[in-house]
Design a protein around this motif. Structure first.
Motif, PDB file in Angstrom:
ATOM      1  N   GLY A 201       0.837  -1.201   0.000  1.00 45.72           N
ATOM      2  CA  GLY A 201       0.000   0.000   0.000  1.00 45.72           C
ATOM      3  C   GLY A 201       0.862   1.238   0.000  1.00 45.72           C
ATOM      4  O   GLY A 201       1.937   1.243  -0.572  1.00 45.72           O
ATOM      5  N   ASP A 202       0.399   2.274   0.662  1.00 43.35           N
ATOM      6  CA  ASP A 202       1.136   3.533   0.619  1.00 43.35           C
ATOM      7  C   ASP A 202       1.916   3.824   1.895  1.00 43.35           C
ATOM      8  O   ASP A 202       2.407   4.935   2.092  1.00 43.35           O
ATOM      9  N   GLY A 203       2.024   2.821   2.759  1.00 47.00           N
ATOM     10  CA  GLY A 203       2.962   2.951   3.869  1.00 47.00           C
ATOM     11  C   GLY A 203       2.555   3.886   4.991  1.00 47.00           C
ATOM     12  O   GLY A 203       3.426   4.390   5.708  1.00 47.00           O
ATOM     13  N   ASP A 204       1.262   4.112   5.140  1.00 49.60           N
ATOM     14  CA  ASP A 204       0.856   5.061   6.174  1.00 49.60           C
ATOM     15  C   ASP A 204      -0.084   4.462   7.216  1.00 49.60           C
ATOM     16  O   ASP A 204      -0.627   5.189   8.048  1.00 49.60           O
ATOM     17  N   HIS A 205      -0.274   3.162   7.194  1.00 55.28           N
ATOM     18  CA  HIS A 205      -1.286   2.587   8.077  1.00 55.28           C
ATOM     19  C   HIS A 205      -0.987   2.844   9.559  1.00 55.28           C
ATOM     20  O   HIS A 205      -1.887   3.212  10.324  1.00 55.28           O
TER      21      HIS A 205
ATOM     22  N   VAL B  30       0.821   5.308  10.855  1.00 55.51           N
ATOM     23  CA  VAL B  30       0.624   6.736  11.111  1.00 55.51           C
ATOM     24  C   VAL B  30      -0.864   7.042  11.242  1.00 55.51           C
ATOM     25  O   VAL B  30      -1.305   7.710  12.181  1.00 55.51           O
ATOM     26  N   ASN B  31      -1.653   6.534  10.288  1.00 53.47           N
ATOM     27  CA  ASN B  31      -3.101   6.772  10.322  1.00 53.47           C
ATOM     28  C   ASN B  31      -3.718   6.298  11.626  1.00 53.47           C
ATOM     29  O   ASN B  31      -4.501   7.002  12.257  1.00 53.47           O
ATOM     30  N   MET B  32      -3.373   5.072  12.004  1.00 57.51           N
ATOM     31  CA  MET B  32      -3.965   4.477  13.196  1.00 57.51           C
ATOM     32  C   MET B  32      -3.534   5.235  14.442  1.00 57.51           C
ATOM     33  O   MET B  32      -4.353   5.606  15.288  1.00 57.51           O
TER      34      MET B  32
ATOM     35  N   GLY C 147      -9.176  -2.121  -2.017  1.00 55.54           N
ATOM     36  CA  GLY C 147      -8.178  -1.185  -1.472  1.00 55.54           C
ATOM     37  C   GLY C 147      -7.020  -0.989  -2.430  1.00 55.54           C
ATOM     38  O   GLY C 147      -6.991  -1.542  -3.539  1.00 55.54           O
ATOM     39  N   ARG C 148      -6.047  -0.193  -1.988  1.00 57.09           N
ATOM     40  CA  ARG C 148      -4.901   0.134  -2.831  1.00 57.09           C
ATOM     41  C   ARG C 148      -4.167  -1.092  -3.364  1.00 57.09           C
ATOM     42  O   ARG C 148      -3.700  -1.111  -4.492  1.00 57.09           O
ATOM     43  N   ALA C 149      -4.033  -2.098  -2.483  1.00 62.60           N
ATOM     44  CA  ALA C 149      -3.195  -3.248  -2.817  1.00 62.60           C
ATOM     45  C   ALA C 149      -3.776  -4.057  -3.973  1.00 62.60           C
ATOM     46  O   ALA C 149      -3.048  -4.782  -4.658  1.00 62.60           O
TER      47      ALA C 149
ATOM     48  N   ILE D 180      -3.065  14.353   3.876  1.00 64.92           N
ATOM     49  CA  ILE D 180      -2.341  14.012   2.657  1.00 64.92           C
ATOM     50  C   ILE D 180      -2.732  12.602   2.202  1.00 64.92           C
ATOM     51  O   ILE D 180      -2.589  11.636   2.954  1.00 64.92           O
ATOM     52  N   PHE D 181      -3.215  12.496   0.981  1.00 61.31           N
ATOM     53  CA  PHE D 181      -3.559  11.216   0.353  1.00 61.31           C
ATOM     54  C   PHE D 181      -4.521  10.392   1.216  1.00 61.31           C
ATOM     55  O   PHE D 181      -4.461   9.164   1.220  1.00 61.31           O
ATOM     56  N   SER D 182      -5.403  11.040   1.942  1.00 62.10           N
ATOM     57  CA  SER D 182      -6.279  10.317   2.851  1.00 62.10           C
ATOM     58  C   SER D 182      -7.644  11.002   2.868  1.00 62.10           C
ATOM     59  O   SER D 182      -7.742  12.224   2.949  1.00 62.10           O
TER      60      SER D 182
HETATM   61 MG   LIG Z   1      -3.120   6.295   2.822  1.00 62.08          MG
END
Ligand SMILES: [Mg+2]
Ligand SMILES: Nc1ncnc2c1ncn2[C@@H]1O[C@H](COP(=O)(O)OP(=O)(O)O)[C@@H](O)[C@H]1O
Ligand SMILES: Nc1ncnc2c1ncn2[C@@H]1O[C@H](COP(=O)(O)OP(=O)(O)O)[C@@H](O)[C@H]1O
Ligand SMILES: [Mg+2]
Ligand SMILES: [Mg+2]
Ligand SMILES: [Mg+2]
Lengths: 215, 335, 335, 215
Positions: free
Chosen positions: A35-39, A41-43, A177-179, B79-81
């Motif tokens: 994916g985009d490597g932010d999971h 950070v998001n969580m 999803g992205r993947a 960003i991108f979300s």
């Molecule tokens: Mg994202």
């Protein structure tokens, strides 16, 4: 009969928040593979924000879960906001009037969360998402209860089911999803959402066990 | 990470402050929700409200397309979300004037979910929300799975058409039909030549080897259909063109809009060079350019790359494309 | 070199073809000289002709500023290289309507020489050409040597003022005086965070170390005043601001135009973040923003960096800034 | 008395063009140290274009120089277009009516070129430009002629003066052009324009010697 007291038990939720915080970098790394490597950070962003609103307020388990859900829904966005927000919101609705929470209460709550999620997100088992952690976790939990195991023992089964479900996403091809865009290239990597879901369920299980009472 | 920013986790907040100040003649921020940007023209006219929203980092999309005869309110995400359901909801409520709201957005999991929840919240307030979900990115899924395709720069044409239709006083259903027709007749494809970095991550989360390009790259760096050797503009144009033209398909005598957008770091020069090649290909197929847009219309931070979007027109779409527009990202003066 | 081009030595030719086709409603190419771009509005009105020109690679500058109430004709050079005297001459002849021609350009050796030769050629045809040479780049020479300073993004404001003045029917001397006043009241400074590559060279001809920035960088990557550690937007803004504000100097109660331009690869997001900091600094000094522009107005291929330009206004300049404009790079709708 | 025939002698110019072509990469490298690294490309582009217009037309030396100058002025731009264009244009004007070109004709032509250049470019000796090659080259050439040396010998002096002038730019601080921005940092590098000018003058000198006649 084992149970936990709902009141003044926000610590279970705080433990979940802490676990996500500690694993946040790991979760982003997993997301980075497909994916985009932010999971992570998001969580962590949403969960940390909820923490500020929970700490020091002496809340019940269900009210703390409500705040976590609301925070994700209202302030986080992305896909994790609505996904986990909806799950926690359903768990709250299922538990809010329960004083002594037993194994079947938890089972119902998780089931309601899963149903609402499937309805919202349009993902099915096998799509390589957190649903692939939730479904086997709930199944093994339900069987354990049905077979007459104690709440604590059943929670161990929940954790085992979550672990297995998560591990199985490795060999799945992402369909959502992205993947999904990677098609075959998505095979061979864990799903990030399935991994965070496993952390959440396992932390919840052990936190509940930590304050288990019986009568 | 070579960036002029303050706290990487507050880039959207900081950016919005600047944006709102610079463009106060065109837009303003929602009184209670700093993540909703509203066109100053939104309430000048009784009409269907046009809402969109999406992640940040695509500037001038999404907020740059709030303005007269375009979008009325935009929900702003990280960003991108995707933006929160709450922000979509506030945007919807703000622009509802009794004729309903058309929410025109791109096909991403988060946006789908947040719009769905916002629509349910709006329904409780007796606001009718209908949606069109852009899926113009040909490379993001096979034709059979076109409902899985993502929305990319074609969204701009969807907003242009939906916004113009709403400005004529059309009903919600008419606006939705026009916007849906717009996106159904639009195809896009991107090529990536260099990655971008999400500020909070601090390092690129994909890489593109010197001398190669990711053909069919997504708007956030999603992998494309294949990795090709970096070819000449002429050859790249041909690959992009063929993928798009055969998908709809477009035919001789069609009239089209061509929209070429840089993804961030690609100089305008290259965009015009690519356009020149696309024009030659269209000429050879006897397809006529009704209107062309070239520029950084829909970016992905500082990604190096270009998207090509082509839209097939009928009389209704032409009229909508022709209409004047006044937004930050697109100003079109009436004839 | 990750670029979508054909022959690297023909990028300007290829780009111009695309540009002329896309923007045919605003500009056209000179009948005999493909290196001269002319505003369609140039001959609609008897007025002083406004000419500029410069090297390519600065898109939308220079050709993007040909249009109604801006520049009438633009001479186009190779990448980062002055146009020929011949092209300047053709541009001048094309827009002369009996009132003379104001050639408003930037202070670079090649441009100075080519404009000088073109003016001499025009004189032989009895065309009066007067010039204003932009020198707004504070970092390019000391204040005592301000005639050696280069022209950068401030040129846009010079064209805006000169073009507006000419549109009022003013005489050549009045146009020249206004444009000269505009540039005399304008200061710019740039910071560079990443290099760019001239296509024909194929590799960057300077480098900027990760974690550092070139403070005071020139428009073609000319070295700045010093190399600094890359700081926060707030700190960078302060350094840029102080250099500019003290040079003129600007004072409390002044009204100003602020123009922030990305140099190519810098996302708009960062430009708005920097703007936000500049606005705070102006507020603290009680200097009022009359008009703000933020965007990729004057680039250097895909250089990573930003320029800040501030112009001090009087009533005449305000009126010129306010005037509507219709060019590719700047559209401003009348009030 | 030594002289060369002007008519049918475009070969001198073609040799200059060839020399610039061969040294083009070297010139860009020098420009790269203090400028923008395009001097060789700029020069070669203009000179090669002129070559196409000269070759096969059986032109005089002065007419070939004219074409080279015109091409630079009309089609090249940058700073090299007007600078070398003006120099060559003045040389052409000085020689166009001369049938047998002698040392003093060449001296006058170079002097006129230098004057026109200084007028156009506003640079002075010591600014670290091609003027710093031209001035000493013309001076040593003039002294050699004055001292009664032959045309050939004087051309050797021209080459020596050009070489010295070029070499001296290394220790100068640039006061004009892009390199001026570097201030002290411009010291220690040859000037690109001074280097190309040296190549041009030396090639011209040896080409003239190659077709020298006497009477
Ligand atoms: Mg994202
Ligand atoms: N439609 C969906 N339904 C359920 N889960 C989803 C869906 N789309 C994505 N996911 C989950 O989201 C995870 C990625 O989350 P995250 O990285 O935080 O969001 P994003 O993909 O927007 O960057 C995936 O690993 C997957 O488990
Ligand atoms: N004003 C000037 N007068 C004379 N020579 C100049 C002047 N400005 C620059 N030069 C010469 O031009 C050379 C650089 O030429 P070139 O690299 O082709 O052009 P540019 O500097 O435009 O890239 C310098 O080395 C210097 O000798
Ligand atoms: Mg992700
Ligand atoms: Mg140059
Ligand atoms: Mg140079």
């Amino acid at each position: 009969m084992e149970y936990i007291v709902n009141a003044r038990n926000s610590d279970i939720v705080l433990q979940i928040i802490q676990a996500i915080h500690e694993k946040s970098q790991y979760l982003s790394e997993i997301d980075g593979a497909t994916g985009d490597g932010d999971h992570g950070v998001n969580m962590d962003k949403g969960f940390s924000l909820a923490k500020e609103r929970i700490v020091g307020n002496d809340l019940s388990f269900s009210d703390a879960i409500k705040i976590l859900g609301r925070t994700l829904l209202m302030d986080i966005g992305g896909s994790m906001g609505p996904i986990y927000g909806t799950i926690f919101n359903e768990i709250w609705k299922s538990l809010k009037d329960v004083e002594k929470i037993q194994d079947t209460n938890v089972l119902t709550a998780l089931n309601n969360g899963l149903m609402a999620l499937i309805d919202l997100a349009g993902a099915k088992p096998g799509d390589k998402t957190l649903i692939d952690t939730m479904v086997p976790a709930i199944q093994t939990f339900a069987s354990a209860i049905e077979s007459g195991n104690s709440f604590s023992k059943s929670l161990d089964e929940l954790s085992r089911g979550a672990e297995e479900g998560k591990a199985n996403t490795k060999n799945m091809m992402a369909k959502i999803g992205r993947a999904a865009r990677l098609q075959e290239r998505s095979i061979g990597f864990l799903d990030a959402g399935a991994t965070s879901c496993c952390i959440i369920l396992q932390t919840m299980a052990s936190a509940i066990k930590g304050c288990m009472q019986s009568e | 990470m070579q960036r002029i920013i303050n706290d990487p986790s507050l880039v959207v907040e900081d950016m919005l402050k600047g944006f709102v100040m610079v463009h106060k003649d065109i837009i303003h921020v929602h009184l209670k929700n700093p993540r909703v940007i509203i066109s100053n023209a939104a309430k000048n006219q009784k009409k269907v409200g046009i809402v969109t929203g999406g992640g940040s980092g695509h500037k001038p999309a999404f907020i740059g397309y709030a303005g007269k005869n375009m979008v009325d309110a935009v929900a702003v995400g990280e960003i991108f979300s995707s933006p929160t359901a709450n922000s979509f909801y506030d945007a919807i409520v703000e622009v509802e004037q009794g004729m309903g709201v058309a929410c025109l957005y791109g096909n991403y999991a988060g946006d789908n979910m947040n719009v769905k929840m916002a629509s349910m919240m709006a329904k409780d307030d007796n606001i009718t929300v209908k949606t069109v979900v852009a899926n113009d990115d040909v490379a993001s899924a096979k034709k059979e799975d076109s409902e899985k395709r993502r929305g990319v720069a074609g969204e701009i044409l969807m907003w242009k058409v939906g916004g113009a239709k709403a400005a004529t006083g059309a009903s919600l259903d008419e606006v939705i039909d026009a916007a849906q027709k717009a996106i159904d007749n639009t195809r896009s494809v991107g090529v990536g030549l260099g990655p971008c970095t999400i500020p909070a991550n601090g390092k690129p989360n994909f890489s593109i080897k010197e001398g190669t390009m990711e053909f069919g790259i997504g708007h956030h760096g999603e992998p494309g259909i294949r990795i090709d050797k970096l070819a000449s503009a002429k050859e790249i144009a041909k690959e992009m063109y063929n993928l798009i033209i055969n998908d709809l398909p477009f035919q001789s005598e069609d009239e089209v809009v061509v929209l070429i957008s840089g993804l961030g770091a690609t100089p305008l020069m290259e965009q015009y060079i690519l356009f020149n090649e696309i024009e030659n290909l269209l000429n050879a197929d006897n397809i006529k350019i009704f209107k062309a847009y070239v520029g950084n219309y829909f970016t992905s931070l500082e990604m190096n790359g270009i998207t090509l979007t082509i839209m097939k027109l009928d009389d209704e779409l032409k009229e909508c494309i022709r209409m004047e527009v006044e937004s930050v990202g697109l100003i079109q003066i009436g004839e």
